[in-house]
Motif scaffolding. Sequence first.
Motif, PDB file in Angstrom:
ATOM      1  N   ILE A 123      35.853  52.093  42.443  1.00 42.98           N
ATOM      2  CA  ILE A 123      35.751  51.553  41.077  1.00 42.98           C
ATOM      3  C   ILE A 123      37.119  51.592  40.394  1.00 42.98           C
ATOM      4  O   ILE A 123      37.539  50.612  39.749  1.00 42.98           O
ATOM      5  CB  ILE A 123      34.711  52.358  40.277  1.00 42.98           C
ATOM      6  N   LYS A 124      37.837  52.702  40.555  1.00 40.74           N
ATOM      7  CA  LYS A 124      39.151  52.807  39.921  1.00 40.74           C
ATOM      8  C   LYS A 124      40.121  51.781  40.499  1.00 40.74           C
ATOM      9  O   LYS A 124      40.933  51.193  39.772  1.00 40.74           O
ATOM     10  CB  LYS A 124      39.701  54.220  40.107  1.00 40.74           C
ATOM     11  N   ALA A 125      40.058  51.528  41.818  1.00 37.55           N
ATOM     12  CA  ALA A 125      40.925  50.522  42.429  1.00 37.55           C
ATOM     13  C   ALA A 125      40.602  49.146  41.898  1.00 37.55           C
ATOM     14  O   ALA A 125      41.492  48.324  41.623  1.00 37.55           O
ATOM     15  CB  ALA A 125      40.783  50.571  43.955  1.00 37.55           C
ATOM     16  N   ALA A 126      39.296  48.836  41.743  1.00 34.84           N
ATOM     17  CA  ALA A 126      38.904  47.529  41.208  1.00 34.84           C
ATOM     18  C   ALA A 126      39.360  47.379  39.759  1.00 34.84           C
ATOM     19  O   ALA A 126      39.805  46.299  39.339  1.00 34.84           O
ATOM     20  CB  ALA A 126      37.388  47.362  41.323  1.00 34.84           C
ATOM     21  N   LEU A 127      39.249  48.453  38.979  1.00 35.34           N
ATOM     22  CA  LEU A 127      39.677  48.390  37.568  1.00 35.34           C
ATOM     23  C   LEU A 127      41.176  48.112  37.463  1.00 35.34           C
ATOM     24  O   LEU A 127      41.616  47.375  36.558  1.00 35.34           O
ATOM     25  CB  LEU A 127      39.337  49.704  36.864  1.00 35.34           C
ATOM     26  N   GLU A 128      41.968  48.692  38.381  1.00 24.53           N
ATOM     27  CA  GLU A 128      43.407  48.441  38.340  1.00 24.53           C
ATOM     28  C   GLU A 128      43.724  46.968  38.587  1.00 24.53           C
ATOM     29  O   GLU A 128      44.644  46.408  37.994  1.00 24.53           O
ATOM     30  CB  GLU A 128      44.107  49.314  39.370  1.00 24.53           C
ATOM     31  N   LEU A 129      42.961  46.320  39.496  1.00 26.61           N
ATOM     32  CA  LEU A 129      43.249  44.920  39.818  1.00 26.61           C
ATOM     33  C   LEU A 129      42.791  43.965  38.717  1.00 26.61           C
ATOM     34  O   LEU A 129      43.380  42.891  38.541  1.00 26.61           O
ATOM     35  CB  LEU A 129      42.592  44.547  41.151  1.00 26.61           C
ATOM     36  N   VAL A 130      41.693  44.288  38.008  1.00 29.12           N
ATOM     37  CA  VAL A 130      41.233  43.380  36.952  1.00 29.12           C
ATOM     38  C   VAL A 130      41.816  43.738  35.593  1.00 29.12           C
ATOM     39  O   VAL A 130      41.552  43.047  34.606  1.00 29.12           O
ATOM     40  CB  VAL A 130      39.694  43.380  36.874  1.00 29.12           C
ATOM     41  N   GLU A 131      42.583  44.842  35.532  1.00 31.20           N
ATOM     42  CA  GLU A 131      43.138  45.266  34.246  1.00 31.20           C
ATOM     43  C   GLU A 131      44.054  44.188  33.661  1.00 31.20           C
ATOM     44  O   GLU A 131      44.090  43.974  32.448  1.00 31.20           O
ATOM     45  CB  GLU A 131      43.886  46.577  34.441  1.00 31.20           C
ATOM     46  N   MET A 132      44.783  43.517  34.567  1.00 32.44           N
ATOM     47  CA  MET A 132      45.717  42.477  34.075  1.00 32.44           C
ATOM     48  C   MET A 132      44.947  41.318  33.433  1.00 32.44           C
ATOM     49  O   MET A 132      45.327  40.799  32.389  1.00 32.44           O
ATOM     50  CB  MET A 132      46.564  41.995  35.247  1.00 32.44           C
ATOM     51  N   ARG A 133      43.817  40.909  34.074  1.00 34.93           N
ATOM     52  CA  ARG A 133      42.989  39.839  33.501  1.00 34.93           C
ATOM     53  C   ARG A 133      42.381  40.295  32.184  1.00 34.93           C
ATOM     54  O   ARG A 133      42.294  39.508  31.225  1.00 34.93           O
ATOM     55  CB  ARG A 133      41.896  39.470  34.502  1.00 34.93           C
TER      56      ARG A 133
ATOM     57  N   ILE B  74      37.022  48.381  50.862  1.00 34.88           N
ATOM     58  CA  ILE B  74      37.643  47.126  50.389  1.00 34.88           C
ATOM     59  C   ILE B  74      36.568  46.141  49.969  1.00 34.88           C
ATOM     60  O   ILE B  74      36.683  45.449  48.942  1.00 34.88           O
ATOM     61  CB  ILE B  74      38.543  46.546  51.488  1.00 34.88           C
ATOM     62  N   ARG B  75      35.479  46.070  50.752  1.00 40.87           N
ATOM     63  CA  ARG B  75      34.432  45.090  50.396  1.00 40.87           C
ATOM     64  C   ARG B  75      33.681  45.519  49.136  1.00 40.87           C
ATOM     65  O   ARG B  75      33.242  44.673  48.361  1.00 40.87           O
ATOM     66  CB  ARG B  75      33.467  44.938  51.566  1.00 40.87           C
ATOM     67  N   LEU B  76      33.513  46.824  48.961  1.00 41.08           N
ATOM     68  CA  LEU B  76      32.903  47.271  47.715  1.00 41.08           C
ATOM     69  C   LEU B  76      33.814  46.932  46.535  1.00 41.08           C
ATOM     70  O   LEU B  76      33.339  46.509  45.473  1.00 41.08           O
ATOM     71  CB  LEU B  76      32.639  48.776  47.780  1.00 41.08           C
ATOM     72  N   GLU B  77      35.145  47.085  46.708  1.00 38.99           N
ATOM     73  CA  GLU B  77      36.073  46.671  45.656  1.00 38.99           C
ATOM     74  C   GLU B  77      35.943  45.186  45.371  1.00 38.99           C
ATOM     75  O   GLU B  77      35.976  44.748  44.215  1.00 38.99           O
ATOM     76  CB  GLU B  77      37.510  47.000  46.077  1.00 38.99           C
TER      77      GLU B  77
END
Length: 593
Positions: free
Chosen positions: A444-454, A478-481
Amino acid sequence: MRRNFWRAALIAAIIVLGSTLAWSVTRQYHVQRGEQILGDNTMLAVRALESELSRIDTLIGLLHEDTLLVDAIETPETIELGALIDHLNVICDRIGARQIFVVDDQGMAIVSSAWRDTGPAYRLNLASRPYFQEAMKTSLGMVLATAYSTGTPSLFLSTRVDLPSGKSGVVVATVDLLPMETTWWGLNSSVALIDRNGIVLLSNRDDWKYRPAFPLSAERLASIARDYKYGMVDITTRDPLFDETPDPSDGIAKIAGKDFQVHMEDVDGYGWKIVAARSIIMANTAANLISLLVFLIGLIAAGSMYIYHQREMLMRLKNEQSALLEQKVEERTRELANEMENRRRTEECLYEAEQDLVQAAKLATLGQMSAALAHEVSQPVTALAAMLTAVERRLDAGETRDAQKVLERSQNLVQRIQHIIRHLRSFSKKEHGEGTRIVVSTSIKAALELVEMRAREIDVTIKAEDLDQRIAVFGNAIRLEQVLINLLLNALDAVNGCAHHEVGIRLVSDGPVALIDVWDSGPGIPDGLNERLSEPFFTTKADQDGVGLGLSISQTILSDFGASMRFLQRKGGGTICRVRLPLAKDDQVEAAE
């Protein structure tokens, strides 16, 4: 025709003979095995009983030398009763006896270890007891009987004490035999102890106890009843255990009309017997089953021979038809093999297409965030260029300390760029979807970092709740992200342009599953469309910016690991996407974070 009849009769005779022989051999084997088991059980019981009797007998013999007991017999009127009772109880504890009596030569109790509880008023006259009489006659007495006061099987050990003054007395120890009986409960046969009167006193079967072992004469029964050695139990009214005395030649006896294998051993020097028995039904049943099995095998063999003979006849008559049939079978087999190969290739192609589609969805997600990514990277790059120019000027001016500080700030910017690129490279790799044990909060934290810019691009702050829990599931990180990024981007798209925009993600555990809720305060899902959101090429975006594959691919990814996804109406407006993931088991390997 007549020849076939005699052939069939011979085969039937062979089958019957074989089954009869199998019955005899099998029964003999199980009977011998039963005899071995019974012999072992009786020998074990005899040795344990003899060992215990020898120990107690030795300790009882030492009571002749006990001065307190000698004084009690010599001058009973001068004894200190309380001290003597305590002394007797100490001896009871030492030799494992339940009670000890000291009686005079007339059988009247002088003192008893039980008087601590009942008091001296509880006096007994033991003159009629066999163990007293034996001790007075032969110096030692040992009788199996039932304790009158407790009704439990007991061993009465007695020894005569002769004093120089001419006086004599008897010391009687009562030993509870129930602990001996409990050692027989684990044996795989029925075991009993028969006393010298032929009465079953101990057994691991309640229905065997306190009854004659063998048919006894009326005089013998009357003598037993007269001696009261079995408490309140009336032995004379009970049927004998064995219908008749067992014949030692074959070891078979009848108990209640049924055949039992019996093995009997004498307890040396005591006149007792240990008997072990087990039903012969097991041997007969095994013999019947083997006999039936041999009979059936014989029938099957005879039938197989008959069928084989008939088949040979048919084969000779239908050689041409069989050859044609074999040819058709070969052709059809080749067709099926081709179909199976084509299906295998098709499945491989479909699997590759699915993997490519998942990878394409990743790249499409990155494409949707390209503007925000470019902005996120361009800011530190522009700042880095300005800082390098400042470093150059400070070095020219000889300001090395200020240049060092600027370089440290530049290094932080470089690390920030590397962190962003590392996430993008990891996310864009093509994964094969193998499952491992992963920590949900890390994905979840990895996904939040990638969508933070959007999120920053549309001025939305994503609320993350309960991410400090270490909840592990089985899946692919990775697939869960990828699924979480897709859901978060959909939530951001839903609130884009709304006056009140909120997006959040929450992680909780609910029994055997982990729940991830991605929610937004957008316009919500129109009625009747919840079930269609995961359909391929279906989208609710008004600008048709998407192709409708994101949620479908996410559902496919979750299904591969036993997870599911559903959409709910959020209280106060908006949508909740709930992902259910089974918790990982202890034996599932954890992925490196």
